[in-house]
Design an enzyme around this catalytic site. Structure first.
Site, short mmCIF file in Angstrom:
data_model
loop_
_atom_site.label_atom_id
_atom_site.label_comp_id
_atom_site.label_asym_id
_atom_site.label_seq_id
_atom_site.Cartn_x
_atom_site.Cartn_y
_atom_site.Cartn_z
N LYS A 205 0.66 -1.25 0.04
CA LYS A 205 -0.09 -0.01 -0.03
C LYS A 205 0.92 1.31 0.14
O LYS A 205 2.03 1.30 0.12
CB LYS A 205 -1.11 -0.08 1.31
CG LYS A 205 -2.43 -0.94 0.99
CD LYS A 205 -3.31 -0.91 2.12
CE LYS A 205 -4.37 -1.71 1.70
NZ LYS A 205 -5.33 -1.71 2.53
N ARG A 239 -3.58 -10.09 5.14
CA ARG A 239 -3.91 -10.10 3.68
C ARG A 239 -2.89 -9.62 3.02
O ARG A 239 -2.59 -8.40 3.03
CB ARG A 239 -5.33 -9.17 3.52
CG ARG A 239 -5.85 -9.18 2.17
CD ARG A 239 -7.00 -8.42 1.97
NE ARG A 239 -7.79 -8.35 0.90
CZ ARG A 239 -7.46 -7.77 0.03
NH1 ARG A 239 -6.69 -6.56 0.02
NH2 ARG A 239 -7.99 -7.67 -1.28
#
Length: 264
Positions: A205, A239
């Protein structure tokens, strides 16, 4: 949890796995590398992403879920906010619903309740199209996240979804600045008060990119560091895009934590 995006526009792997054969090959790799759950998404929720018509999401997701269950007997999580998709993937054998919008779309709460599946509720304000436009909170981010998730848990319980079916996601990268993300991870133990399992997604991210100055394909070391810290702070499901190295990092972290538990 290995990520399988069947979309053309996801921020990291958009378009790579949107054909059924490509999705099959990638899922097999994720499972071989040690993924316990495959998270299938048919709608990109990256900042600024446009919505996807229901029929297109169905065409992307349903065949992949059916294939994963039929061919691999995989535990499949489906990343969706659409009540119709929730109902259909449950019938197709999915094992979990992962909704970044926390069942706030009309009919989603009722549809999720009817599936009897576990549900992951995530903290986010607004929609993906607008969530990163100067996000602001009048209280510390960890308090805001806890308060939001408490209210969503209460909604679910009123709708007949028991606490035992719920998983929580702090929502790293969703309606949060870099400073919000770093503070939230540093204080993630505040979520222990909710007494529910935590799903944490920080793989590749922008918090990694902004902190280290790395492009999407150069964020593995930073992502591994975040995965380790998430486990240390109570994360139960991690995740990720890069399963094999994350499995090693998590297993090493857990071995150290277990030694501490055994000798305290």
């Amino acid at each position: 949890m290995g990520i399988l995006n069947v979309t053309p526009d996801s921020f990291s792997d958009g378009g790579h796995h949107d054909a059924l054969d490509a999705a099959r090959r990638h899922a097999e790799r994720l499972l071989t590398e040690g993924a316990a759950i495959i998270d299938v998404g048919g709608e990109s929720t990256r900042p600024g992403a446009e919505g996807v018509p229901l029929e297109r999401e169905r065409e992307r997701v349903l065949p992949v879920v059916e294939m994963l269950v039929r061919e691999f007997d995989a535990l499949v999580s489906v990343d969706t906010s659409a009540p119709e998709i929730m109902t259909e993937v449950a019938a197709a054998g999915a094992g979990m619903i992962n909704d970044v919008r926390s069942l706030t779309r009309p009919g989603a709460l009722e549809a999720a309740a009817a599936t009897d599946l576990p549900v992951c509720l995530m903290h986010m304000l607004g929609e993906p199209q607008t969530m990163q436009r100067a996000p602001h909170y009048d209280q510390p981010i960890e308090t805001a996240v806890v308060d939001f998730l408490e209210s969503q848990i209460a909604r679910c319980e009123r709708a007949g979804i028991s606490r035992e079916r719920l998983i929580l996601d702090p929502g790293f990268g969703f309606a949060k600045t870099l400073e919000h993300n770093l503070r939230l991870l540093n204080r993630m133990d505040a979520l222990e008060a909710l007494e529910l399992p935590l799903l944490v997604g920080m793989s590749r991210k922008s918090m990694v990119g902004k902190t280290l100055g790395r492009g999407v394909d150069e964020r593995l070391p930073g992502s591994l560091a975040l995965a380790v810290m998430a486990v240390e702070r109570g994360g139960h499901i991690i995740r990720v895009h890069d399963v094999a190295p994350t499995v090693d990092a998590v297993n090493m972290t857990w071995a150290v934590l277990q030694e501490r538990i055994d000798h305290e």
